[in-house]
Design a protein around this motif. Structure first.
Motif, PDB file in Angstrom:
ATOM      1  N   VAL B  10      76.229  50.183 -26.169  1.00 28.92           N
ATOM      2  CA  VAL B  10      75.269  50.639 -25.182  1.00 28.92           C
ATOM      3  C   VAL B  10      73.989  51.092 -25.855  1.00 28.92           C
ATOM      4  CG1 VAL B  10      74.991  52.077 -23.169  1.00 28.92           C
ATOM      5  CG2 VAL B  10      77.270  51.523 -23.981  1.00 28.92           C
ATOM      6  N   HIS B  11      72.910  50.440 -25.494  1.00 29.63           N
ATOM      7  CA  HIS B  11      71.622  50.886 -26.012  1.00 29.63           C
ATOM      8  C   HIS B  11      70.692  51.250 -24.870  1.00 29.63           C
ATOM      9  CE1 HIS B  11      72.820  49.814 -29.980  1.00 29.63           C
ATOM     10  NE2 HIS B  11      73.037  48.564 -29.649  1.00 29.63           N
ATOM     11  N   THR B  12      71.019  50.780 -23.678  1.00 30.74           N
ATOM     12  CA  THR B  12      70.133  51.051 -22.551  1.00 30.74           C
ATOM     13  C   THR B  12      70.844  51.977 -21.564  1.00 30.74           C
ATOM     14  OG1 THR B  12      70.976  49.116 -21.423  1.00 30.74           O
ATOM     15  CG2 THR B  12      68.980  48.827 -22.727  1.00 30.74           C
ATOM     16  N   GLY B  13      70.046  52.529 -20.685  1.00 29.88           N
ATOM     17  CA  GLY B  13      70.608  53.456 -19.712  1.00 29.88           C
ATOM     18  C   GLY B  13      70.291  54.888 -20.072  1.00 29.88           C
ATOM     19  N   ALA B  14      69.181  55.105 -20.788  1.00 30.29           N
ATOM     20  CA  ALA B  14      68.756  56.468 -21.114  1.00 30.29           C
ATOM     21  C   ALA B  14      67.912  57.007 -19.965  1.00 30.29           C
ATOM     22  CB  ALA B  14      67.936  56.472 -22.403  1.00 30.29           C
ATOM     23  N   LEU B  15      68.314  58.161 -19.465  1.00 31.01           N
ATOM     24  CA  LEU B  15      67.619  58.732 -18.318  1.00 31.01           C
ATOM     25  C   LEU B  15      66.911  60.007 -18.759  1.00 31.01           C
ATOM     26  CD1 LEU B  15      67.557  58.048 -15.225  1.00 31.01           C
ATOM     27  CD2 LEU B  15      69.189  59.909 -14.972  1.00 31.01           C
ATOM     28  N   GLN B  16      65.624  60.076 -18.423  1.00 33.10           N
ATOM     29  CA  GLN B  16      64.877  61.292 -18.741  1.00 33.10           C
ATOM     30  C   GLN B  16      64.268  61.821 -17.459  1.00 33.10           C
ATOM     31  OE1 GLN B  16      62.447  59.061 -21.555  1.00 33.10           O
ATOM     32  NE2 GLN B  16      62.836  60.703 -23.040  1.00 33.10           N
ATOM     33  N   ILE B  17      64.553  63.058 -17.152  1.00 36.92           N
ATOM     34  CA  ILE B  17      63.945  63.687 -15.978  1.00 36.92           C
ATOM     35  C   ILE B  17      63.074  64.823 -16.478  1.00 36.92           C
ATOM     36  CG2 ILE B  17      64.399  64.857 -13.797  1.00 36.92           C
ATOM     37  CD1 ILE B  17      67.037  63.387 -13.638  1.00 36.92           C
ATOM     38  N   ARG B  18      61.801  64.756 -16.119  1.00 39.44           N
ATOM     39  CA  ARG B  18      60.806  65.690 -16.651  1.00 39.44           C
ATOM     40  C   ARG B  18      60.088  66.402 -15.520  1.00 39.44           C
ATOM     41  NH1 ARG B  18      62.914  65.157 -20.597  1.00 39.44           N
ATOM     42  NH2 ARG B  18      62.541  63.831 -22.399  1.00 39.44           N
ATOM     43  N   GLY B  19      60.259  67.706 -15.443  1.00 37.96           N
ATOM     44  CA  GLY B  19      59.503  68.514 -14.488  1.00 37.96           C
ATOM     45  C   GLY B  19      59.585  67.982 -13.067  1.00 37.96           C
ATOM     46  N   LEU B  20      60.794  67.630 -12.659  1.00 41.01           N
ATOM     47  CA  LEU B  20      60.965  67.026 -11.335  1.00 41.01           C
ATOM     48  C   LEU B  20      60.923  68.081 -10.230  1.00 41.01           C
ATOM     49  CD1 LEU B  20      61.797  64.719  -9.381  1.00 41.01           C
ATOM     50  CD2 LEU B  20      64.160  65.193  -9.997  1.00 41.01           C
ATOM     51  N   ASN B  21      60.043  67.871  -9.292  1.00 41.59           N
ATOM     52  CA  ASN B  21      59.995  68.715  -8.098  1.00 41.59           C
ATOM     53  C   ASN B  21      60.083  67.827  -6.876  1.00 41.59           C
ATOM     54  OD1 ASN B  21      59.295  71.651  -8.866  1.00 41.59           O
ATOM     55  ND2 ASN B  21      57.964  70.405 -10.160  1.00 41.59           N
ATOM     56  N   ASN B  36      61.544  71.963 -10.779  1.00 42.41           N
ATOM     57  CA  ASN B  36      61.439  71.845 -12.231  1.00 42.41           C
ATOM     58  C   ASN B  36      62.755  71.437 -12.889  1.00 42.41           C
ATOM     59  OD1 ASN B  36      60.057  71.893 -14.629  1.00 42.41           O
ATOM     60  ND2 ASN B  36      60.575  74.041 -15.053  1.00 42.41           N
ATOM     61  N   ILE B  37      63.257  70.282 -12.502  1.00 37.67           N
ATOM     62  CA  ILE B  37      64.486  69.769 -13.109  1.00 37.67           C
ATOM     63  C   ILE B  37      64.140  69.069 -14.427  1.00 37.67           C
ATOM     64  CG2 ILE B  37      66.444  68.204 -12.822  1.00 37.67           C
ATOM     65  CD1 ILE B  37      66.603  70.325 -10.743  1.00 37.67           C
ATOM     66  N   GLN B  38      64.809  69.480 -15.494  1.00 37.13           N
ATOM     67  CA  GLN B  38      64.677  68.816 -16.796  1.00 37.13           C
ATOM     68  C   GLN B  38      66.072  68.331 -17.164  1.00 37.13           C
ATOM     69  OE1 GLN B  38      61.731  68.704 -18.299  1.00 37.13           O
ATOM     70  NE2 GLN B  38      60.591  70.356 -17.293  1.00 37.13           N
ATOM     71  N   LEU B  39      66.190  67.038 -17.446  1.00 36.78           N
ATOM     72  CA  LEU B  39      67.524  66.541 -17.791  1.00 36.78           C
ATOM     73  C   LEU B  39      67.387  65.285 -18.636  1.00 36.78           C
ATOM     74  CD1 LEU B  39      70.620  66.883 -17.272  1.00 36.78           C
ATOM     75  CD2 LEU B  39      70.345  65.352 -15.335  1.00 36.78           C
ATOM     76  N   ASP B  40      68.128  65.260 -19.730  1.00 35.92           N
ATOM     77  CA  ASP B  40      68.175  64.073 -20.570  1.00 35.92           C
ATOM     78  C   ASP B  40      69.592  63.561 -20.611  1.00 35.92           C
ATOM     79  OD1 ASP B  40      65.802  63.079 -22.110  1.00 35.92           O
ATOM     80  OD2 ASP B  40      65.528  65.256 -22.313  1.00 35.92           O
ATOM     81  N   VAL B  41      69.758  62.306 -20.285  1.00 38.72           N
ATOM     82  CA  VAL B  41      71.097  61.719 -20.330  1.00 38.72           C
ATOM     83  C   VAL B  41      71.067  60.563 -21.312  1.00 38.72           C
ATOM     84  CG1 VAL B  41      72.972  60.723 -18.991  1.00 38.72           C
ATOM     85  CG2 VAL B  41      71.434  62.355 -17.913  1.00 38.72           C
ATOM     86  N   ARG B  42      71.964  60.616 -22.288  1.00 35.23           N
ATOM     87  CA  ARG B  42      72.025  59.556 -23.302  1.00 35.23           C
ATOM     88  C   ARG B  42      72.635  58.297 -22.703  1.00 35.23           C
ATOM     89  NH1 ARG B  42      75.880  60.584 -26.361  1.00 35.23           N
ATOM     90  NH2 ARG B  42      76.442  62.683 -25.706  1.00 35.23           N
ATOM     91  N   PRO B  43      72.306  57.150 -23.271  1.00 32.17           N
ATOM     92  CA  PRO B  43      72.956  55.915 -22.801  1.00 32.17           C
ATOM     93  C   PRO B  43      74.464  56.032 -22.926  1.00 32.17           C
ATOM     94  CG  PRO B  43      71.155  55.397 -24.288  1.00 32.17           C
ATOM     95  CD  PRO B  43      71.313  56.892 -24.323  1.00 32.17           C
TER      96      PRO B  43
END
Ligand SMILES: Nc1ncnc2c1ncn2[C@@H]1O[C@H](COP(=O)(O)OP(=O)(O)O)[C@@H](O)[C@H]1O
Ligand SMILES: [Mg+2]
Lengths: 253, 259
Positions: B10-21, B36-43
């Protein structure tokens, strides 16, 4: 024995009516005129089956009903879909449609007769108009009440607008459309006979009745009434079966 | 349309959520739902989200899948901002949302509608995924003929058949009885180990969150925000009775219920 009895429960009331009819016809001369004896009706039936008169008129009425029904369904579904899916169309057409709908079917007959004469075109027009109203209403209902959760699935699966229509909206609206067709069928049949009574030209069960009235042939009138009722019943039965098959995915528990 | 790739690594499917309102408009006023949701999800990571009802968990998933286009901040999948639905992202709702007018296999095949694959290949994929969720023999059943658990399996197959980079699960087992739930949790585990797509699952079942998740995110309400997260340092597949999971569970309960 018992299942057979259960199955034929629906025949009980008609049978009682027939008996009462026959009883009334045997009371006196006036009774025998108003309630023709069953034997006279039977003789008329055999005679008209023999010379093909019944079949010709019956087929004429059926053909009229079918073509009016098909036209009414086609135009009705089209307009219903447009009104449900486009708010512009709904605001544009809605008020006019709902006012015209208030005019009873019989009210149209004089106008249509003046415009288009009393030929086949006018009759089919009247029948299709009768089928048109319930089709528009039920199609509109069906398409405007498709659950959002289903529309969202189409969105998640990235369906094209055409696919969304054929795979999601149309099947979801189908039960409502089927209800519309059932109503349209009944209205179309009744209106076909009605138009024949008012615009008496050509063949048809309505015309048969008009002519029988002119010739004081009570048994032919009764026979026509019986045919109209029986055929209407059979058509409804047939379509109910068909729609039950087409909509077999529904959970009717 | 995108081709179906088999993710060996798995190399794809990285999710980055930055300052979500995210706010919903109610009678002209803004009702903040996510702040202000901050979330990083690895592939390939499995993230569980728990939190009181109404804290915006479903809204967060709807945003990621692309059903809500209006939001402030960024939701990035492999660097691309999410603005609409895409076959790269699949979702399973709590109500299975199978179309009642289609059979199981028709429902699943519909997800492949816009793939330019030969029909035979599509048929093979559908059969493969029906087998994957153990529904062989029910291809031609209508949804109303299925039990809740079976319908949910079919919905999972429909979401998986596009080989999405991200699979979103919104309380997918919430409506099922306890026994079926435990059974399907094991199935989800197995399927995920096999497919290794990124998964974000919302649940109200703490044990389920810990049993399946690499991480458990705890959300708080009014407005919805991320309050806490727990990393579950246990290899998959896991043993439900492991004492380490018990320890995590107490930690999580403490966090959710307070002191
Ligand atoms: N379409 C909508 N319009 C207005 N408010 C909404 C809408 N959808 C959800 N909400 C509100 O947003 C909040 C979060 O909802 P939701 O994401 O469904 O919460 P959860 O899934 O955590 O229970 C709730 O207060 C809900 O009432
Ligand atoms: Mg929810």
């Amino acid at each position: 024995m018992l299942p057979l009895l259960k199955k034929s429960r629906g025949l009980l009331l008609p049978l009682l009516l027939v008996l009462a009819w026959e009883y009334a016809s045997r009371q006196d001369a006036a009774g025998a005129y108003a309630f023709v004896p069953l034997s006279a009706i039977g003789t008329a039936l055999l005679e008209m089956l023999g010379n093909g008169e019944l079949l010709v008129n019956l087929l004429a009425s059926l053909a009229r009903t079918s073509s009016g029904l098909v036209l009414g369904i086609l135009f009705g579904v089209t307009l219903g879909v447009m009104m449900a899916l486009s708010s512009v169309a709904n605001r544009l057409i809605g008020p006019l449609f709902h006012s015209i709908r208030q005019v009873p079917m019989l009210g149209w007959i004089p106008l249509i007769a003046m415009w288009f004469g009393n030929g086949e075109f006018s009759k089919v027009l009247i029948v299709s108009l009768a089928a048109f109203y319930p089709m528009v209403l039920n199609t509109y209902q069906g398409f405007s009440h498709v659950e959002r959760r289903y529309r969202e699935v189409g969105q998640v699966l990235v369906l094209t607008p055409v696919q969304q229509f054929t795979q999601v909206l149309l099947p979801a609206a189908l039960p409502s459309i089927a209800t519309g067709v059932l109503h349209a069928l009944a209205f179309a049949w009744v209106t076909a006979i009605g138009s024949e009574l008012f615009l008496s030209s050509g063949a048809g069960l309505g015309n048969l009745m008009m002519n029988a009235e002119a010739g004081s042939r009570m048994e032919v009138i009764v026979l026509s009434v019986l045919c109209i009722g029986l055929l209407g019943y059979l058509m409804t039965l047939l379509f109910t079966r068909l729609s039950r098959h087409l909509l077999r995915w529904r959970n009717l528990r | 349309m995108n081709a179906i790739a088999h993710p060996a690594h798995v190399h794809t499917g990285a999710l980055q959520i930055r300052g979500l309102n995210k706010a919903y408009q109610i009678e002209g006023r803004d009702l903040p739902v996510l702040q202000n949701i901050q979330l990083d999800v690895r592939p390939g990571e499995f993230v569980s989200i728990v939190g009181a009802s109404g804290c915006g968990k479903s809204t967060l998933l709807r945003l990621i899948v692309g059903l809500e286009a209006e939001y402030n901040g960024d939701i990035l999948l492999d660097g691309q901002r999410i603005a609409a639905t895409s076959l790269e992202r699949g979702i399973v709702f709590q109500d299975h949302r199978l179309f009642p007018w289609m059979t199981v296999s028709q429902n699943i095949a519909l997800a492949l509608k816009n793939h330019k694959l030969p029909q035979a290949e599509k048929d093979r994929l559908v059969a493969e995924h029906i087998a994957l969720v153990n529904l062989a023999g029910f291809e031609n059943a209508y949804p109303h003929q299925l039990s809740g658990g079976m319908a949910q399996r079919a919905a999972i197959a429909r979401a998986l058949i596009n080989k999405p980079k991200v699979l979103l699960l919104d309380e997918p087992l919430g409506a099922l009885d306890a026994l079926t739930r435990v059974h399907l949790q094991r199935e989800l585990q197995r399927i995920w180990v096999q497919q290794r797509c990124t998964v974000i699952m919302v649940t109200h079942d703490i044990e389920e969150a810990l049993y399946l998740g690499d991480r458990v995110i705890v959300m708080d309400a009014h407005p919805g925000r991320i309050k806490h997260e727990i990393r579950v340092e246990l290899p998959h597949p896991r043993d439900r009775a492991s004492p380490k999971l018990q320890g995590y569970k107490e930690q999580l309960l403490e966090e959710l219920v307070g002191h």
